[in-house]
Design a protein around this motif. Structure first.
Motif, short mmCIF file in Angstrom:
data_model
loop_
_atom_site.label_atom_id
_atom_site.label_comp_id
_atom_site.label_asym_id
_atom_site.label_seq_id
_atom_site.Cartn_x
_atom_site.Cartn_y
_atom_site.Cartn_z
N ILE A 1 0.83 -1.20 0.00
CA ILE A 1 0.00 0.00 0.00
C ILE A 1 0.86 1.25 0.00
CG2 ILE A 1 -0.27 0.19 2.52
CD1 ILE A 1 -3.25 0.93 1.90
N GLU A 2 1.98 1.22 0.70
CA GLU A 2 2.89 2.38 0.68
C GLU A 2 3.50 2.56 -0.70
OE1 GLU A 2 5.53 1.23 3.79
OE2 GLU A 2 4.46 2.35 5.34
N LYS B 1 0.85 4.11 -2.91
CA LYS B 1 0.69 5.53 -2.59
C LYS B 1 1.82 6.34 -3.22
CE LYS B 1 -1.87 5.32 1.79
NZ LYS B 1 -1.82 5.64 3.24
N SER C 1 -6.42 7.31 -9.56
CA SER C 1 -6.68 6.39 -8.46
C SER C 1 -6.04 5.05 -8.74
CB SER C 1 -8.19 6.20 -8.28
OG SER C 1 -8.74 5.54 -9.42
N HIS D 1 -7.20 -0.82 -4.21
CA HIS D 1 -6.50 -1.23 -2.99
C HIS D 1 -5.81 -2.57 -3.23
CE1 HIS D 1 -5.80 -2.36 1.19
NE2 HIS D 1 -6.08 -1.10 1.53
N ARG E 1 -12.12 -1.53 -2.48
CA ARG E 1 -11.70 -0.19 -2.06
C ARG E 1 -10.68 0.35 -3.05
NH1 ARG E 1 -10.99 -0.58 4.60
NH2 ARG E 1 -13.22 -0.92 5.03
N LEU F 1 -7.67 3.84 -3.69
CA LEU F 1 -6.88 4.94 -3.13
C LEU F 1 -6.92 6.12 -4.09
CD1 LEU F 1 -3.72 2.88 -2.06
CD2 LEU F 1 -5.73 3.42 -0.66
N SER G 1 2.12 11.74 -0.35
CA SER G 1 1.58 10.47 0.14
C SER G 1 0.62 10.66 1.30
CB SER G 1 2.73 9.53 0.54
OG SER G 1 3.53 10.14 1.54
N ILE H 1 -3.26 10.89 0.43
CA ILE H 1 -4.00 9.76 -0.12
C ILE H 1 -5.05 9.26 0.87
CG2 ILE H 1 -3.85 7.49 -1.17
CD1 ILE H 1 -2.40 9.72 -2.71
N GLU I 1 -8.34 6.44 1.53
CA GLU I 1 -8.90 5.15 1.14
C GLU I 1 -10.42 5.28 1.04
OE1 GLU I 1 -9.06 0.70 3.13
OE2 GLU I 1 -7.22 1.90 3.34
N ASP J 1 -11.91 8.93 7.22
CA ASP J 1 -11.18 10.14 6.83
C ASP J 1 -12.20 11.21 6.49
OD1 ASP J 1 -9.50 12.09 5.45
OD2 ASP J 1 -8.01 10.47 5.33
N ARG K 1 -15.00 11.59 -7.34
CA ARG K 1 -14.46 10.30 -6.92
C ARG K 1 -15.35 9.15 -7.41
NH1 ARG K 1 -16.93 13.02 -3.05
NH2 ARG K 1 -18.42 12.02 -1.62
#
Length: 244
Positions: free
Chosen positions: A4-5, A8, A31, A34, A40, A42, A54, A57, A59, A69, A77
């Motif tokens: 995931i990092e 991102k 985008s 995930h 999902r 990002l 980063s 970003i 989710e 968030d 989106r």
């Protein structure tokens, strides 16, 4: 770096590339699905692509709701979530308003691939008109209903134009989506110029079918990977300029 990092980080790089190549200006977004939960995706918070880091970003679920968030998200989106819901093969989505593409979304002239590098666009680049179903709107895809209607218009294609608005492309990776977004605009500009000279000889369906796997199945350092490395350096994000 976790999966995931890493994604991102690639989203940040992709945002900078799209800005540097003038596909996105203060508006537009990219985008990625995930890496663990396919339901999902990002996407950055609502910020100009060139400014994305980063930490920006967020989710999202495929219905466009953020996961824990409360920062301001992009209104559109819903483009990303509905396309990923409709197309399991889609891993990344780019929405932009690149100027070369706009004329083809408001005239009867379709974009047709004419350069081998543009074969990624496929046989057909349809135009979606919000007014056909939703009447007068601000032309932004601001709901799942509008997103689903757009996804149906795109079908199994790689790119679609949006009348009076811009375009959206999909890819099996961030790198492929960025490539497609860039070369959609390249093709549009070249096609507009070529049409001034005379009858244009476009790529055949057979040529397109041979070009697409040549790009997608290329070895490291070829195809999408080669252009990605080139655009990363052009955007000032080489080994000596780490992504924020």
């Amino acid at each position: 770096m976790s999966d995931i990092e890493s994604l991102k980080n690639d989203l940040v790089i992709a945002s900078r590339i799209l800005a540097n190549e003038e596909i996105c200006d203060a508006f537009g977004h990219i985008s990625v699905r995930h890496p663990v939960d396919p339901d999902r995706f990002l996407l950055a918070r609502a910020v100009a692509p060139e400014l994305v880091t980063s930490d920006d970003i967020i989710e999202f679920n495929l219905d466009g709701t953020a996961v824990c968030d409360d920062r301001k998200p992009f209104l559109e989106r819903f483009i990303h979530g509905t396309l990923m819901a409709a197309r399991p093969d889609v891993q990344s989505v780019v929405h932009s308003h690149s100027r070369g593409v706009i004329p083809f979304g408001i005239t009867d002239t379709p974009i047709r691939p004419l350069l081998h590098s543009c074969g990624v666009l496929g046989h057909d680049v349809p135009v979606w008109d919000a007014g056909d179903v939703f009447g007068d709107t601000n032309l932004l895809i601001s709901s799942n209903d509008m997103g689903a209607d757009f996804a149906a218009r795109l079908g199994n294609g790689r790119a679609a134009l949006m009348r009076g608005h811009g375009s959206t492309v999909v890819g099996r990776s961030i790198q492929e989506a960025v490539y497609t977004a860039v070369y959609l605009d390249v093709n549009a500009q070249l096609q507009a110029e070529a049409m001034q000279l005379g009858k244009v000889k476009y790529l055949t369906d057979g040529e397109i079918d041979l070009i697409q796997p040549r790009l997608g199945d290329a070895k490291p350092g070829e195809g999408y990977d080669r252009t990605w490395q080139y655009w990363v350096r052009r955007a000032g994000l080489g080994p000596d300029a780490p992504v924020p």
